[in-house]
Structures are given as structure tokens and as C-alpha cells.
Design a protein around this motif. Structure first.
Motif, PDB file in Angstrom:
ATOM      1  N   ASN B 280     -39.738  32.254 -42.518  1.00 48.28           N
ATOM      2  CA  ASN B 280     -39.125  32.185 -41.180  1.00 48.28           C
ATOM      3  C   ASN B 280     -38.414  33.480 -40.834  1.00 48.28           C
ATOM      4  OD1 ASN B 280     -39.910  29.560 -40.879  1.00 48.28           O
ATOM      5  ND2 ASN B 280     -37.913  28.666 -41.369  1.00 48.28           N
ATOM      6  N   LEU B 281     -37.608  33.956 -41.779  1.00 45.79           N
ATOM      7  CA  LEU B 281     -36.846  35.178 -41.504  1.00 45.79           C
ATOM      8  C   LEU B 281     -37.789  36.357 -41.255  1.00 45.79           C
ATOM      9  CD1 LEU B 281     -33.917  34.839 -44.069  1.00 45.79           C
ATOM     10  CD2 LEU B 281     -33.833  34.466 -41.601  1.00 45.79           C
ATOM     11  N   ALA B 282     -38.925  36.353 -41.946  1.00 44.00           N
ATOM     12  CA  ALA B 282     -39.879  37.454 -41.755  1.00 44.00           C
ATOM     13  C   ALA B 282     -40.437  37.480 -40.335  1.00 44.00           C
ATOM     14  CB  ALA B 282     -41.012  37.358 -42.772  1.00 44.00           C
ATOM     15  N   THR B 283     -40.437  36.323 -39.655  1.00 42.64           N
ATOM     16  CA  THR B 283     -40.984  36.320 -38.287  1.00 42.64           C
ATOM     17  C   THR B 283     -40.030  36.975 -37.286  1.00 42.64           C
ATOM     18  OG1 THR B 283     -40.048  34.182 -37.613  1.00 42.64           O
ATOM     19  CG2 THR B 283     -42.192  34.130 -38.694  1.00 42.64           C
ATOM     20  N   ARG B 284     -38.808  37.255 -37.713  1.00 45.27           N
ATOM     21  CA  ARG B 284     -37.848  37.834 -36.762  1.00 45.27           C
ATOM     22  C   ARG B 284     -38.295  39.202 -36.271  1.00 45.27           C
ATOM     23  NH1 ARG B 284     -32.909  34.997 -36.729  1.00 45.27           N
ATOM     24  NH2 ARG B 284     -31.793  36.779 -35.888  1.00 45.27           N
ATOM     25  N   ILE B 285     -38.761  40.051 -37.170  1.00 45.17           N
ATOM     26  CA  ILE B 285     -39.171  41.387 -36.694  1.00 45.17           C
ATOM     27  C   ILE B 285     -40.590  41.767 -37.108  1.00 45.17           C
ATOM     28  CG2 ILE B 285     -36.761  42.205 -36.632  1.00 45.17           C
ATOM     29  CD1 ILE B 285     -37.597  44.070 -38.981  1.00 45.17           C
ATOM     30  N   LEU B 286     -41.303  40.841 -37.725  1.00 40.44           N
ATOM     31  CA  LEU B 286     -42.742  41.029 -37.973  1.00 40.44           C
ATOM     32  C   LEU B 286     -43.110  42.167 -38.909  1.00 40.44           C
ATOM     33  CD1 LEU B 286     -44.049  40.404 -34.357  1.00 40.44           C
ATOM     34  CD2 LEU B 286     -43.970  38.779 -36.246  1.00 40.44           C
ATOM     35  N   GLY B 287     -42.277  42.406 -39.926  1.00 41.94           N
ATOM     36  CA  GLY B 287     -42.707  43.250 -41.039  1.00 41.94           C
ATOM     37  C   GLY B 287     -42.912  44.715 -40.747  1.00 41.94           C
ATOM     38  N   PRO B 288     -43.438  45.430 -41.750  1.00 41.64           N
ATOM     39  CA  PRO B 288     -43.610  46.876 -41.641  1.00 41.64           C
ATOM     40  C   PRO B 288     -44.857  47.236 -40.848  1.00 41.64           C
ATOM     41  CG  PRO B 288     -44.381  46.125 -43.777  1.00 41.64           C
ATOM     42  CD  PRO B 288     -43.860  44.907 -43.058  1.00 41.64           C
ATOM     43  N   SER B 289     -44.951  48.502 -40.509  1.00 40.70           N
ATOM     44  CA  SER B 289     -46.077  49.011 -39.729  1.00 40.70           C
ATOM     45  C   SER B 289     -47.409  48.676 -40.402  1.00 40.70           C
ATOM     46  CB  SER B 289     -45.935  50.526 -39.597  1.00 40.70           C
ATOM     47  OG  SER B 289     -47.067  51.068 -38.979  1.00 40.70           O
ATOM     48  N   THR B 290     -48.329  48.126 -39.620  1.00 38.89           N
ATOM     49  CA  THR B 290     -49.646  47.802 -40.183  1.00 38.89           C
ATOM     50  C   THR B 290     -50.445  49.059 -40.518  1.00 38.89           C
ATOM     51  OG1 THR B 290     -50.434  47.499 -37.902  1.00 38.89           O
ATOM     52  CG2 THR B 290     -49.910  45.518 -39.150  1.00 38.89           C
ATOM     53  N   LEU B 291     -50.064  50.174 -39.921  1.00 34.05           N
ATOM     54  CA  LEU B 291     -50.723  51.440 -40.284  1.00 34.05           C
ATOM     55  C   LEU B 291     -50.548  51.696 -41.781  1.00 34.05           C
ATOM     56  CD1 LEU B 291     -52.127  54.009 -39.194  1.00 34.05           C
ATOM     57  CD2 LEU B 291     -49.863  54.977 -38.823  1.00 34.05           C
ATOM     58  N   ILE B 292     -49.336  51.492 -42.279  1.00 37.63           N
ATOM     59  CA  ILE B 292     -49.086  51.687 -43.715  1.00 37.63           C
ATOM     60  C   ILE B 292     -49.594  50.478 -44.503  1.00 37.63           C
ATOM     61  CG2 ILE B 292     -47.358  52.338 -45.442  1.00 37.63           C
ATOM     62  CD1 ILE B 292     -47.459  54.337 -43.224  1.00 37.63           C
ATOM     63  N   GLN B 293     -49.460  49.292 -43.945  1.00 34.95           N
ATOM     64  CA  GLN B 293     -49.968  48.105 -44.660  1.00 34.95           C
ATOM     65  C   GLN B 293     -51.439  48.257 -45.012  1.00 34.95           C
ATOM     66  OE1 GLN B 293     -49.197  44.071 -43.399  1.00 34.95           O
ATOM     67  NE2 GLN B 293     -47.434  44.703 -42.164  1.00 34.95           N
ATOM     68  N   ARG B 294     -52.223  48.772 -44.059  1.00 38.80           N
ATOM     69  CA  ARG B 294     -53.655  48.913 -44.308  1.00 38.80           C
ATOM     70  C   ARG B 294     -53.936  49.958 -45.382  1.00 38.80           C
ATOM     71  NH1 ARG B 294     -56.159  44.405 -43.228  1.00 38.80           N
ATOM     72  NH2 ARG B 294     -56.248  43.878 -41.021  1.00 38.80           N
ATOM     73  N   ALA B 295     -53.021  50.928 -45.495  1.00 39.74           N
ATOM     74  CA  ALA B 295     -53.197  51.975 -46.511  1.00 39.74           C
ATOM     75  C   ALA B 295     -52.694  51.532 -47.881  1.00 39.74           C
ATOM     76  CB  ALA B 295     -52.463  53.246 -46.064  1.00 39.74           C
ATOM     77  N   LEU B 296     -51.942  50.452 -47.911  1.00 38.42           N
ATOM     78  CA  LEU B 296     -51.223  50.089 -49.135  1.00 38.42           C
ATOM     79  C   LEU B 296     -52.140  49.848 -50.338  1.00 38.42           C
ATOM     80  CD1 LEU B 296     -48.283  49.830 -49.966  1.00 38.42           C
ATOM     81  CD2 LEU B 296     -48.326  47.436 -49.249  1.00 38.42           C
ATOM     82  N   PRO B 297     -53.233  49.107 -50.177  1.00 37.64           N
ATOM     83  CA  PRO B 297     -54.101  48.918 -51.354  1.00 37.64           C
ATOM     84  C   PRO B 297     -54.532  50.252 -51.969  1.00 37.64           C
ATOM     85  CG  PRO B 297     -54.700  47.367 -49.624  1.00 37.64           C
ATOM     86  CD  PRO B 297     -53.697  48.308 -49.024  1.00 37.64           C
ATOM     87  N   ALA B 298     -54.960  51.194 -51.125  1.00 37.80           N
ATOM     88  CA  ALA B 298     -55.396  52.489 -51.672  1.00 37.80           C
ATOM     89  C   ALA B 298     -54.216  53.265 -52.261  1.00 37.80           C
ATOM     90  CB  ALA B 298     -56.083  53.311 -50.583  1.00 37.80           C
ATOM     91  N   ILE B 299     -53.074  53.199 -51.612  1.00 39.86           N
ATOM     92  CA  ILE B 299     -51.885  53.903 -52.130  1.00 39.86           C
ATOM     93  C   ILE B 299     -51.563  53.413 -53.535  1.00 39.86           C
ATOM     94  CG2 ILE B 299     -49.364  54.073 -51.866  1.00 39.86           C
ATOM     95  CD1 ILE B 299     -49.783  54.172 -48.826  1.00 39.86           C
ATOM     96  N   LEU B 300     -51.546  52.097 -53.681  1.00 40.09           N
ATOM     97  CA  LEU B 300     -51.126  51.539 -54.972  1.00 40.09           C
ATOM     98  C   LEU B 300     -52.201  51.731 -56.040  1.00 40.09           C
ATOM     99  CD1 LEU B 300     -49.344  48.257 -53.785  1.00 40.09           C
ATOM    100  CD2 LEU B 300     -48.320  50.479 -54.345  1.00 40.09           C
ATOM    101  N   LYS B 301     -53.441  51.811 -55.609  1.00 39.15           N
ATOM    102  CA  LYS B 301     -54.520  51.897 -56.585  1.00 39.15           C
ATOM    103  C   LYS B 301     -54.816  53.335 -57.005  1.00 39.15           C
ATOM    104  CE  LYS B 301     -59.145  49.974 -57.193  1.00 39.15           C
ATOM    105  NZ  LYS B 301     -60.218  49.257 -56.483  1.00 39.15           N
ATOM    106  N   TYR B 302     -54.768  54.263 -56.050  1.00 41.92           N
ATOM    107  CA  TYR B 302     -55.282  55.599 -56.347  1.00 41.92           C
ATOM    108  C   TYR B 302     -54.223  56.637 -56.721  1.00 41.92           C
ATOM    109  CZ  TYR B 302     -59.587  53.625 -54.523  1.00 41.92           C
ATOM    110  OH  TYR B 302     -60.682  52.827 -54.317  1.00 41.92           O
ATOM    111  N   THR B 303     -52.963  56.305 -56.534  1.00 40.82           N
ATOM    112  CA  THR B 303     -51.965  57.296 -56.938  1.00 40.82           C
ATOM    113  C   THR B 303     -52.015  57.448 -58.459  1.00 40.82           C
ATOM    114  OG1 THR B 303     -50.555  56.710 -55.091  1.00 40.82           O
ATOM    115  CG2 THR B 303     -49.516  57.879 -56.920  1.00 40.82           C
ATOM    116  N   PRO B 304     -52.276  58.666 -58.941  1.00 43.86           N
ATOM    117  CA  PRO B 304     -52.475  58.812 -60.393  1.00 43.86           C
ATOM    118  C   PRO B 304     -51.146  58.768 -61.163  1.00 43.86           C
ATOM    119  CG  PRO B 304     -52.673  60.940 -59.300  1.00 43.86           C
ATOM    120  CD  PRO B 304     -52.443  59.929 -58.213  1.00 43.86           C
ATOM    121  N   GLN B 305     -51.220  58.264 -62.383  1.00 46.15           N
ATOM    122  CA  GLN B 305     -50.052  58.198 -63.250  1.00 46.15           C
ATOM    123  C   GLN B 305     -49.425  59.586 -63.404  1.00 46.15           C
ATOM    124  OE1 GLN B 305     -48.586  55.440 -64.312  1.00 46.15           O
ATOM    125  NE2 GLN B 305     -46.971  56.719 -65.206  1.00 46.15           N
ATOM    126  N   SER B 306     -50.283  60.613 -63.412  1.00 42.91           N
ATOM    127  CA  SER B 306     -49.768  61.980 -63.620  1.00 42.91           C
ATOM    128  C   SER B 306     -48.754  62.352 -62.536  1.00 42.91           C
ATOM    129  CB  SER B 306     -50.915  62.982 -63.630  1.00 42.91           C
ATOM    130  OG  SER B 306     -51.627  62.886 -62.406  1.00 42.91           O
TER     131      SER B 306
END
Ligand SMILES: Cc1ncc(COP(=O)(O)O)c(C=O)c1O
Ligand SMILES: Cc1ncc(COP(=O)(O)O)c(C=O)c1O
Lengths: 423, 423
Positions: B280-306
């Protein structure tokens, strides 16, 4: 009390009052619909107020290019000031010059217009106070206010007068505890656009009752030919106006969450306290993404007028087409909008003896015709439904035609005869 | 009451209690500093917890590329679900597997970790209840809680035991009205990293007192060699843990405002009410930018440990260097951090007779040496100051050297003699 007392307890973790009292009416009504669409007809959702859903409307190339360039900027990754970057606020001030005298100091960037609304409501109203909201009206006000203990009071819009405000009703609703009047113009869900005279009448009421106005102008400039958009702040002589807007609708990027508040306060009635209060509240979550903030000056400057004109012309043509189609549906009364991207349709429910209310009507329309419109109760307005005009033309036409068939099939026999007589 | 009553009034618009009680301690202390830097020395701010400020630390190419690709996606512009897009929540769940058994259903995307903290506090605590916050600790908890009438109670960290929690004190603070214990690990401002035994001790206290934990792990994995980061949720047998984290620090994009909550609740103690409350509380402002949300899988997967390794090695080397330098400053006691990006430094204020408190000390350091450190009171912890370790090496070294000079110039004569004796 010491930990000893707690040790004897069982686990018992409750959600707070704020969380329990935060409801999204549209979401809960839509989620509780259990009907399945007719498998032999493709499903058409005319319910979602997101102009990008169908892919026919896209932001202009200039907007995308501005963000492409922002990504490469080293300064688009760090924290911004809680109220937003200075250059971005300057750009919004310039873009909003039609609202009156606006400087960067009057602008607070927010995470979407919803966040702007959250801040203005929560800076003006305390628990126990009330805010006046149009009925029918966009329900985010209820979602945001009730959790905080702020009371929603409704004032009526007049469907027979192109959804103008019932001014007597508005004034009657004002009491000692009224913290703000919300004016949504152009309106969701009505698509109405108020002229200067009407806005002045509203301002007069606010002025003589000493109530500030929250102007929800997220559909600013979204008006059809023959109508003119006027920012209510531009007419205000004394009434403080907090205007909420953003990129969401006009630039076709609702997901980017870029909104803003503009403080209009010619006579310094809000004083330092409310300005500081807004600045304080802005520090809670630190505003919208700086990636978009850095792009904002270019977005606001380089998006060509032709883009806006094309979008609004498309919506206007859709409105006309849907209106024409729906005139043929017995028992319905479409109300032609003057702007925004919605149309309200009255359902003469007594003409449909199978259905007790508009909810049953829209549910059956899903199961038979696979068309979903938002029932009026999503806007506290039974016996109406709202359709979204931004869907592709052929889909909207098809949906309207199915609506006509549906009405013909379900209209009361007596009414059917009348219809035949009339034709 | 009618409008008549109001008409006689003068305009009187007050800010709400929420707005008046929302304070950002750091901001108000920093804004009230009136001293000017010494014009003959370049100003060095060691105060800002933004690793991107100096331009020496940048997000990895993979992160930028993911967003470049997201811009071109038609689906990165529309509204997302209030809790975030399914694929993005799945990616966070996978990325957070070290926290325990996490599925997309347990993840809520937020507009930065601050927003995550706002939601978890406001779902668990009602006005009048209290939350336990470490002292010294990051002050956003106070900023977010007090406006809502939620009381902050502090539990002590022990500077002489690498800022471990004073467990007795923690347990003593718990009372009937305690809604949550906040655990910040690794810590801002201390840079401490807790081992498993210590985390288990904290969990034991939470468990026997039936208090859920809010785990602020925005610095997760930010630990120096020889230390190991353990998510407190991974050790919890029964205690519900709401973990807050995000891209902010580890991916060097604080301005993008992408954070998340992860709900850990093995025994379903939070039940539907708290989960629904968060939704319910999340519906107040509808979360973070979907521009970054759509990038999130690749961000989390491809950022190298190095990339992560290099950043943390840099910070660790900075910590060592600053520590060595500051050991030479009479009257200061730097406390070597084990992670995060800060160092706390004790100021033996009685050795500096010119200064009544650490605020005067840091002010004078600005006016004489043009170096600004955050005074301990920003963390409710007088007699200390915090420095940020992410500034470029030469600048940090220069700043430390100026600090040493400053201390030598201002240390009490008696202490000066002792220093000389010691060398
Ligand atoms: C009248 C009105 N105000 C505010 C909003 C919220 O806008 P945003 O998506 O920027 O939060 C909407 C969205 O539909 C709206 O219709
Ligand atoms: C301990 C801690 N928690 C939360 C935050 C807030 O993070 P965000 O910038 O993602 O809101 C910070 C930022 O400095 C922090 O130090």
C-alpha cells in the motif's frame, strides 16, 4: 516497561495506521474483479491512464536524446540538492512562466506528480484537517491523505455543465478545518477544461474563505481546439496556489517519475514556514533521479511545439470518434471532453435491468465483449465509467463498437422500442 | 462551522506537524556554519557522503551501457507496478541470495534507500511507538521518524570495541512500544563491520524481546580485507528482518535513486498485514524510475567483481593512509574502519583549551585550514568528527596533513610537551 514484559509475549507485529489506511481505490477495485474476458475476442483495456501502454505514443526524439547525453555526464550520477538541481529548477521556472512570476526558488522537483501531491498535502494539512477534492476526481488524493488522518471532503462537479464546479457546493464544504481546495484542471477523469471566468469564481471562494489552492495541472496544455488552458495561479490575486505538474503526461514518460511543485504566493501568505516545510519534506527521499534532472533543461527547451500539437490532435480526434460511436449506444451518454485524455460516459443503469450498478455493467462487458472500462466508483462516481483515449485508433473504434453491441443486447425492451422509434 | 466563520479571519496558513517536525540534522548544522574557508588554501570538503563528488570514482561501463540500452526500450517509459517491474524484482532477489531465501515477491523497489527506510519505518511504527537507532548513527532515521510522531531511542556503540553494539544497553532500551531495532552494518559513520557472533547476539536480543529488525545494508559487501560481510537476515531463525539496500553506494550512482526493501520472514510473523502495508505504501509515489528499473537486471548481472574489488581496495588504502597520517595529530584518535567509506576521529577536546566543543574545532579548521569534517553532533555524537574516504588520494593526504598542523598549533601546551617527550 522493561524487556521482561515483552519476553512473555508471542510475536505480534502489526502494520501501522498509516499503512493500513493507505488504500488505492482503483487498484483494489480492479484487483477484485474476478471476471475473465471472452476468449473469442481480444481483450481491450480502456482503463489504464498510461499513454505509453500501447506503443502508439512515444516521447519525442529530443527527450530521449537529452537523456542519452545526460548519461555521459559525470554530474548526472551524484546526489542532487533535496529540492533538485538549480539548473533544472530554473528550466522548470522558465517552462512555467504562463503560471505567473516563477523563479527557481519557487520550484521543488519531485519523484513524479504523485510525490508532488504527497508533499503539498502533507505540508498544508494536519491529521484531523480536511482537504476538498472534486467528485468525480482522481483518487490519489484519498490514497495520500487518509493514511495521514487527513479527511477528504468532496465537492461536486456538474456533468450537465461540462463538469464545471458546483460553486455553492464547494463553498458549503469549507469549514474551520479546511486546509486546501484541490482543483484538477484539465480534469482526470472528466477531461474538462475551465475557462478564466470559472477559475476566477473558484479563486473568489478560496479568497474570501482564506483557503489555499492545490492546483493539479499535470494535464496543463492538454486541451482540444477551441479551448484554452489557463493556469489558476496566473489569475490569483491573493490566494496562495501550490501547483503540481511534471513530465508524466505531456512528454509521455510517466515511468520516469519527474514531477514538480511550484509555489505561487504573491503576498507571502505561506511565509517561511510552508516554504521551509516543503524543503524539509523534500529531504525525506531526496527528489527525482538526477539522470533525468540533468536532462530536464534540454527536454523542456528542445521539445518542439509540433510534437505537443500532434499528440493533442490525435487525442482530440479519438475523443470525437469515440463520442460519435458511443452516441449510437442506447442507454449510454458520453460526455465530450475538452482536454486531457479521458472521457466519462454515463450509464443509464435503470435502462439495463440485468445490472444493479455500473460495476456489474463493466464486469459483464469484460466477460462478453472483452472490453474493460473503469467503473465510476473508482472516482467515487457511480453510474459512470471512464475510458482512456490514447489507445490506437482501430482498437478504440473496435472497443466502442463492441460497447454499442453490448448496450443493444442488454437494454431494457421498452427502451429498445423507443430507440427503434427514434431511428 | 460555515464559511462565514472563516471570512472574518486573516490569512493564516501554517505548516503541518509532519513538515515542522521533519528535520535534517546534518543539513541544519552545515547550513548554520557561518565560517569562511581560508582564502589562501583550497577548500577541501571531507563531509559529503557522495562518492561521486570528486569525479575520481565512476560507475562501471556496464552500468552506463545498461541504461543506454534501456532508453531505447519502449517499455522503459510507462508506469511500472507500484512495487516495481517483475524482472527487476527478480534480479534483485537473485543479487540478494546471500541474505537468505529471497524471491521477487519479497522485493519492493524504492526511490533510493532513503525511501526504502521511509517505508519500513512507517509500516512498522505508529505515532507514539519508538524505534532503536545506533549512536553514533546515520541521522536519516530521525529525519524520517520524528515527523510521524515516532520516537527515536538510541543504543550505544562502543568506540573502544570497534563500534560493536553495547548489547546490554540495546536490550535495556527495549520497551512495550519498541517497534523495531535498526542495525546499520557496515556502519555510517563508523565504518564498522559486524561478525557473525555479534550479529547473532543482536538477533538473540530481538528474538527474546519479539522486536523485528530493520537492517540498513546499503554498504553491503563494502568491507576491507580480513573482514567478512554477513547479512543479518541470513542468520535469523525467527526474527523478521526488513533489509534496505540499493544501487546508491556500491554502484556509485546515488543520484539515480534506486533502492529496495527485502522482506525476510521465515515464520510468517509479519503476515499479510505488513506485506500488504508495504505494498500500500509503495502506491503512494509509485517507486523508482522505470528507466533504471529496466536496466537493473543487466546492471546487477554484468557489473564485474573486479569493479567492486577495485573500489573497495581504493577505499581501504585511503583508510590506511588517513589513519597513519592522523596518528601524528596530537589530541586526535582516529578509529580504523573495517568497511564502508568513512572514518570516525575522536577529538580529545580537553586538550584543545580554545575550543569548547567539536563544533568550534571543526569551524576553526575551516577558517584556518580550509578543511571541513562533519562534527560528531551530526550523528548525536559530540567530541568526534567524521571524514569521508572516497576523495582523491592527494586531496585526502593534504587534508590530513593540514589537520595535523592544525592540531599541533592548537594543542594545549602541556599536551604538546608530552608529545615531544614521546617522540
Ligand atoms: C490528475 C492527476 N494528477 C496526478 C497524477 C499523477 O502523476 P504522476 O504519474 O506524475 O505521479 C495523475 C496520473 O494519472 C493524474 O491523472
Ligand atoms: C547508512 C545509510 N543508509 C541509507 C542511506 C541513504 O541511501 P540513498 O541515497 O540510497 O537514499 C545512506 C546514505 O548515505 C546511508 O549512509
Amino acid at each position: 516497561m522493561s524487556q521482561r514484559g515483552r519476553r512473555t509475549q508471542e510475536w505480534d507485529v502489526r502494520a501501522s495506521t498509516l499503512a493500513r489506511n493507505t488504500h488505492n481505490l482503483i487498484r483494489s477495485i480492479v484487483e477484485n474483479l474476478t471476471v475473465e474476458p471472452n476468449p473469442s475476442k481480444p481483450f481491450i483495456a480502456l482503463s489504464v491512464g498510461d499513454p505509453t501502454t500501447f506503443g502508439n505514443l512515444n516521447p519525442p526524439e529530443q527527450v530521449l536524446q537529452a537523456v542519452r547525453e545526460s548519461i555521459e555526464l559525470h554530474t548526472s550520477r551524484g546526489y542532487g540538492p533535496a529540492k533538485g538541481h538549480q539548473e533544472a529548477r530554473e528550466a522548470v521556472a522558465e517552462y512555467s512562466a504562463h503560471q505567473g512570476n516563477v523563479t527557481a526558488e519557487d520550484v521543488i522537483l519531485c519523484s513524479g506528480c504523485s510525490h508532488a501531491i504527497e508533499l503539498v498535502i502533507s505540508v498544508l494539512a494536519d491529521s484531523g484537517q480536511n482537504i476538498l477534492v472534486p467528485k468525480p476526481g482522481f483518487m490519489i488524493y484519498k490514497t495520500l491523505a487518509e493514511g495521514l488522518g487527513i479527511v477528504i471532503k468532496y465537492y461536486n462537479l456538474l456533468p450537465d455543465k461540462q463538469w464545471m464546479v458546483d460553486l455553492d457546493d464547494l463553498e458549503n464544504q469549507i469549514d474551520e478545518d479546511t486546509a486546501a481546495i484541490i482543483v484538477i484542471n484539465p480534469s482526470n477523469p472528466c477531461g474538462s477544461v475551465y475557462n478564466k471566468d470559472h477559475l476566477n469564481d473558484i479563486l473568489d471562494i478560496a479568497s474570501r474563505n482564506r483557503v489555499p489552492i492545490i492546483a493539479d495541472e499535470i494535464y496543463e496544455h492538454f486541451v482540444f481546439s477551441g479551448n484554452e488552458f489557463t493556469a489558476i495561479s496566473s489569475l490569483s490575486k491573493d490566494v496562495p496556489v501550490l501547483t503540481c505538474s511534471g513530465l508524466t503526461k505531456r512528454f509521455l514518460v510517466p515511468g520516469w517519475r519527474l514531477g514538480w511543485i511550484i509555489i505561487h504566493d504573491r503576498h507571502n501568505i505561506l511565509g517561511k514556514e510552508v516554504r521551509n516545510g516543503l524543503a524539509n519534506l523534500a529531504t525525506r527521499i531526496l527528489g527525482p533521479s538526477t539522470l533525468i534532472q540533468r536532462a530536464l533543461p534540454a527536454i523542456l527547451k528542445y521539445t518542439p511545439q509540433s510534437f505537443f500539437d500532434e499528440v493533442i490532435l490525435f487525442i482530440e480526434n479519438q475523443a470525437k470518434m469515440a463520442y460519435e460511436e458511443l452516441l449510437r449506444a442506447p442507454g449510454l451518454r458520453p460526455i465530450m471532453p475538452q482536454g486531457a485524455m479521458y472521457m466519462m460516459i454515463e450509464i443509464k443503469i435503470s435502462h439495463f435491468p440485468e445490472f444493479k450498478n455500473e460495476l456489474q455493467f463493466v464486469e459483464r462487458m469484460v466477460s462478453e465483449q472483452s472490453v474493460f472500462c473503469l467503473p465510476g466508483r473508482c472516482f467515487e462516481y457511480p453510474n459512470f465509467m471512464r475510458i482512456v483515449l490514447t489507445v490506437p485508433e482501430d482498437i478504440l473504434r473496435e472497443a466502442c463498437q463492441r460497447l454499442v453491441i453490448f448496450c443493444k443486447e442488454h437494454i431494457d425492451i421498452g427502451e429498445k422500442c423507443k430507440e427503434i422509434d427514434n431511428n
